[in-house]
Write a protein that holds these residues in place. Structure first.
Motif, PDB file in Angstrom:
ATOM      1  N   LYS A 103      10.014  38.423  21.786  1.00  0.00           N
ATOM      2  CA  LYS A 103      10.259  38.363  23.002  1.00  0.00           C
ATOM      3  C   LYS A 103      10.329  37.078  23.668  1.00  0.00           C
ATOM      4  N   LEU A 104       9.654  36.258  22.729  1.00  0.00           N
ATOM      5  CA  LEU A 104       9.791  34.761  23.421  1.00  0.00           C
ATOM      6  C   LEU A 104      10.159  33.669  22.666  1.00  0.00           C
ATOM      7  N   ARG A 105      10.331  33.973  21.192  1.00  0.00           N
ATOM      8  CA  ARG A 105      10.669  32.786  20.315  1.00  0.00           C
ATOM      9  C   ARG A 105      12.142  33.124  19.670  1.00  0.00           C
ATOM     10  N   VAL A 106      12.835  33.845  20.413  1.00  0.00           N
ATOM     11  CA  VAL A 106      14.254  33.747  19.701  1.00  0.00           C
ATOM     12  C   VAL A 106      15.117  32.799  20.607  1.00  0.00           C
ATOM     13  N   HIS A 107      15.891  32.056  19.574  1.00  0.00           N
ATOM     14  CA  HIS A 107      16.842  31.118  20.366  1.00  0.00           C
ATOM     15  C   HIS A 107      17.821  31.758  21.268  1.00  0.00           C
ATOM     16  N   GLU A 108      17.866  31.295  22.329  1.00  0.00           N
ATOM     17  CA  GLU A 108      18.560  32.088  23.513  1.00  0.00           C
ATOM     18  C   GLU A 108      20.153  32.100  23.079  1.00  0.00           C
TER      19      GLU A 108
END
Ligand SMILES: Cc1ncc(C[n+]2csc(CCOP(=O)(O)OP(=O)(O)O)c2C)c(N)n1
Ligand code: SF4
Lengths: 351, 603
Positions: free
Chosen positions: B249-254
């Motif tokens: 949810k929070l740690r994937v490169h946009e």
């Protein structure tokens, strides 16, 4: 006793590699192995391969388990970070280290005891994950460091220095690697420096898990008559199947051989591994065929050597994990911190 | 003693695992929480996937007590196989609710309790067609029956169901129909509500209901951990599940969609330990969640990381041992193991969180301590804390937080240095500098679990070996001032009695202390939060004539650790040991302390 630093003596006119480094710059501490131990020849081949590939030593990792073979990580490349870990567990440490930074060419050193008994599970899992490393299995059929007990690679009926012949069939690392999914599988001999150096270079350049099973005789405990891992026995039954040369991206492939004998395999860095088949029927890109051939040679008591299998297309662990190109250890914390607002928002489900 | 009364009672639900009762029980608890009433939920489940008895205990505590009470006032007996046991557990004056589709006259043979029969299955069969749905609906029907008995607001239940099935609107109505079946039946057949019931309060604002493993996984994310490896084991698995969920949810490169983390399911705990130690050596914040059996397997690596000074974090979510023990039941049985894990002289930093909020905080601190002191850190939780929902203050985060990466030399640092020695105590604080692979040739060193000297070179010289292990001990001792300090709750007046507890023994200990004081038996209480013990711990023992050490294991592990690591006299320390596998309750603590205190008074 403390370990001895080998003095670095650079000779006049010594050839330098692309980085301007000489071979001595790839050397390590003084070996404390027995004179004539096969492992020292493997170390020399490793030095040569890293030097010839012009890999900056400080950008490489060398990791080992426990055993005489595993000690050798300190006998080459003093300018590299090295780790002599615990018995049979080098693969997990190496996998973790590579996960944190996949940019560092990594060589793992192990023995047949370290790999095939206590460490068989970890080795298998590093293979199936296709961890991007070169795994050297320095194979002498015995536990050298604990003074000569048979290992799982000792052949059935092989004679010990004293006592009864080995009663159990051997685990062949090559057949094992073929069945578990390694993507670069080779066998060589510490006494064949030329073949070994080319295989190490090719293995380092392969993207994925490369293993070289190196017959590396133990002069103290397994080099007598009746041993199937002695120098004499290996020389006698040595057979070469496929020769592999690493061709850098800048170099040209030379077709100096008959058609059908030469087979280029393209690598990720744009270079090639040029395969020269000494046995025209051998197809080192066909896992099943390779397995049959390896089994066949075993029946004939042949020690089949060379690059026996290669598959350059499988994704390595880094790719399967869908990881960023940037090493984990270089991502700044500001990019890892989701922030206070995100924490508050995601707690809605807990209210 | 407590309850039953208004906002003060315990409901226990006995069901069969695999029948979907967990969501019904969660719904009951959450609806009470939403009514602003503090509530505690404990899941007691078997090591099995389907068909064995399982219980869920809900304690309604308007006063906000966080532990178990030790009594049951309403038993929702949905498992015929455990009727006898469930009936026996019910306190005098309690209520037993059961499914009277199959009437059971023998349930009437306790005249001191009220038995309420509701034909749950029969009613559900009349309105629901599919067999699986009938079972699920029966669960909702008992929720309705309980709601009627203890006066839970149906509108609150409805809004929770709406949130759960936001994406499947059809299910909202069918679930509410089932809730109403139970609710209406009870309303029309029995006097409702009961003497003990809920009434809305305003005490859950700013609170969340969260389990310790989820909170710890968030701690790992916020600490900037990028590498996790694990081998599945109850009750630690949900910690990694949480880390996976929040990283995705929070740690994937946009833009690239690539991960800024790496999670490996290892082939066993030996590999999990090797993986995190390798990753940490190479500069990633790395951790593994496990439980006792895993710690046993990791022990060789733990000694390696200790001796070679690699910062890694081990989350030990304890369960009942030895061996497989009762793998879904709780205990505090790895206190000794984690303090000294591995062979040879080894001593570790261990943190003892006692609620999910602290799990979040201590997870972050574990990484900071590991890197500051370049050593493995153990986060010692247990199944009660890890897998049950606890009501705590909402987790908060300070965006100014900067990870303490400890003494890591950069290329610039190395350029300025004459030479680099990995294990040299340059600053006199027992902590050497470490370099990361790939930085610079000058920083290269050789890591080995065999004897090494200050320059990371192999040694078999006694004095060189000793220099390192002495420094390791001094380093560990110096961590005293950096680990979380104990928390003391003092009695109003002076008292000769002290009590010490750690982790999940805290809730029961705290409640026992409050109640004993009200009964004229004041006791001072210290909750120890870390090992090495800070100086306050020894002082606390010195300040009291008798000190009760409350813990959840057979062998008094904390007590023995206190004896080994402080100057405490053995006669002073009195063990209070609870090790049935069920979370500790305050009655048990009160009883043990009272017995001793009263005996003294007589003597
Ligand atoms: C856990 C553990 N068990 C046993 C040992 C003892 N041990 C050290 S080396 C070794 C065998 C090494 O054999 P191999 O890997 O074949 O290496 P070689 O010495 O032959 O090169 C053993 C059993 C150990 N170091 N650790
Ligand atoms: S004992 Fe054998 S393996 Fe070990 S150093 Fe001597 S020759 Fe080599």
């Amino acid at each position: 006793m403390t370990s001895f630093l080998k003095p670095k003596i650079r000779r006049h006119n010594e050839p330098l590699n692309e980085l301007g480094l000489a071979r001595v710059d790839y050397e390590g501490n003084m070996s404390t192995l027995c004179a004539g131990c096969g492992h020292d020849s493997v170390t020399a081949a490793i030095v040569r391969a890293f030097y010839e590939l012009s890999i900056p030593p400080h950008r490489a990792l060398k990791i080992s388990g426990i055993g005489c073979s595993s000690k050798t990580t300190s006998y080459f490349m003093n300018d590299s970070h090295g780790a002599n870990t615990v018995h049979g567990r080098m693969p997990s440490f190496a996998t973790g280290a590579l996960s944190a930074n996949n940019d560092l060419p990594t060589i793992g050193i192990s023995g047949d005891g370290d790999s095939l008994s206590i460490g068989l599970g970890q080795m298998a899992h590093a293979m199936r994950r296709n961890v991007n490393m070169l795994y050297m299995l320095e194979n002498n059929g015995v536990y050298g460091l604990t003074k000569g007990q048979f290992s799982a690679s000792a052949d059935l009926g092989s004679l010990p220095k004293k006592g009864d012949p080995n009663e159990f069939p051997a685990i062949d690392p090559v057949a094992f690697a073929l069945s578990v999914g390694a993507t670069f599988i080779a066998r060589s001999f510490s006494g064949d420096r030329k073949q070994l150096v080319s295989l190490i270079k090719a293995g380092l350049k392969h993207k994925g898990f490369a293993i070289i099973d190196v017959i590396s005789p133990c002069v103290s405990f397994n080099d007598h008559k009746g041993s199937t891992k002695s120098y004499a026995h290996t020389y006698e039954f040595y057979s070469k199947a496929v020769h592999a040369d690493y061709i850098a991206p800048s170099q040209e492939i030379v077709a100096a051989y008959d058609e059908g004998e030469v087979m280029p395999v393209e690598l990720h860095d744009g270079g090639y591994i040029q395969l020269r088949k000494l046995d025209a029927d051998y197809d080192p890109t066909d896992r099943g065929a390779a397995f049959n051939r390896v089994m066949d040679s075993e029946r004939k008591n042949e020690i089949l050597t060379g690059l026996l299998f290669i598959d350059e297309k499988q994704p390595d662990l880094h790719e399967t994990q869908n990881m960023e190109a940037r090493p984990l250890n270089e991502i700044p914390y500001t990019e890892l911190n989701p922030g206070a607002d995100a924490l508050s928002a995601l707690q809605a489900e807990f209210r | 003693m407590s309850g039953p009364g208004l906002n003060d009672f315990v409901i226990k639900i006995g069901t069969v695992n695999g029948t979907g009762s967990a969501s019904a029980n969660g719904l009951l608890m959450k609806s009470i929480f939403r009514m602003g009433i503090p509530v505690v939920g404990k899941n007691v489940f078997p090591s099995n996937i389907q068909g064995l008895p399982t219980w869920y205990e809900i304690r309604v505590s308007g006063d906000g007590h966080a532990g178990r009470s030790g009594e049951v006032h309403m038993m929702v007996a949905m498992n015929q196989a455990t009727y006898d046991q469930d009936l026996a557990e019910l306190a005098t004056g309690g209520v037993l609710l059961y499914d009277s589709t199959w009437p059971r006259p023998q349930l009437e043979n306790r005249p001191d309790v009220t038995v309420i029969g509701v034909p749950l299955m029969k009613m559900c069969n009349e309105v629901v067609k599919a067999a699986r749905s009938r079972i699920l609906m029966k669960n909702m029907a008992y929720v309705g029956a309980v709601a009627a008995l203890v006066d839970i607001d149906l509108a609150v239940i409805r809004s929770l169901i709406e949130e759960t099935f936001a994406a499947k609107a059809k299910l909202i109505d069918s679930n509410m129909v089932a809730v109403k079946l139970g609710y209406d039946y009870v309303k029309s057949h029995y006097d409702c509500p009961l003497r003990f019931r809920v009434a809305a309060l305003d005490k859950t604002k700013g609170k969340v209901m969260i389990d310790g493993n989820t909170a710890a996984s968030l701690g790992c994310v916020y600490a900037g951990a990028t590498f996790g490896a694990w081998y599945p084991i109850t009750p630690s698995t949900s910690l990694m599940d949480g880390f996976v969920k929040y990283c995705k949810k929070l740690r994937v490169h946009e833009e690239s969609g690539k991960n800024k983390f790496c999670i490996i399911q290892a082939e066993d705990e030996l590999a999990a330990a090797g993986l995190i130690i390798g990753a940490a050596w190479n500069g990633a914040r790395a951790f593994t969640p496990t439980s006792g059996p895993g710690i046993s397997l990791m022990s060789e690596w733990i000694g390696f990381a200790y001796y070679t000074e690699i910062p890694v974090v081990f989350f030990d979510i304890q369960r009942t041992g030895p061996s497989t023990g009762m793998p879904t039941r709780t205990q505090q049985c790895d206190i000794q193991t984690t303090a000294y894990a591995s062979h040879g002289d080894t001593k570790h930093i261990v943190l003892y969180p006692s609620d999910p909020n602290e799990c979040f905080d201590f997870a972050v601190r574990s990484f900071d301590l590991a890197e500051r002191f370049q050593t493995p850190v153990f986060f010692l939780s247990d199944i009660d804390l890890g897998m049950n929902d606890w009501m705590v203050d909402e987790l908060t985060w300070d965006d100014n937080y900067v990870p303490d990466r400890g003494k890591v030399v950069t290329k610039d640092d190395l350029d300025k240095m004459e030479s680099f020695s990995r294990y040299l105590d340059v600053d006199g604080d027992h902590i050497p500098y470490r370099s990361l692979p790939g930085t610079d040739p000058k920083g290269a060193y050789f890591l080995r679990g065999s004897g090494h000297n200050a320059h990371a070179r192999y040694t078999e010289l006694g004095h060189e070996y000793q220099e390192i292990v002495d420094r390791l001990l001094a380093k560990w001792e110096s961590a005293k001032t950096a680990v979380p300090a104990p928390i003391v709750q003092k009695a109003a007046g002076s008292t000769r009695y002290g009590m010490i507890a750690i982790g999940t023994s805290d809730a029961a200990a705290t409640e026992a202390r409050t109640r004993l004081e009200a009964d004229g038996m004041p006791v001072d209480y210290m909750r120890v939060r870390a090992f090495p013990f800070t100086d306050e711990v020894e002082a606390f023992i010195a300040d009291h004539e008798e000190v009760f050490v409350v813990e959840q294991n057979r062998d008094a592990q904390l007590l023995n650790l206190l004896l080994t690591e402080t100057n405490a006299a053995r006669e002073k320390l009195i063990p209070v040991l609870h090790y049935s596998g069920e979370p500790l309750n305050y009655r048990f603590v009160c009883d043990a302390l009272m017995k001793r205190i009263k005996l003294r008074k007589i003597a």
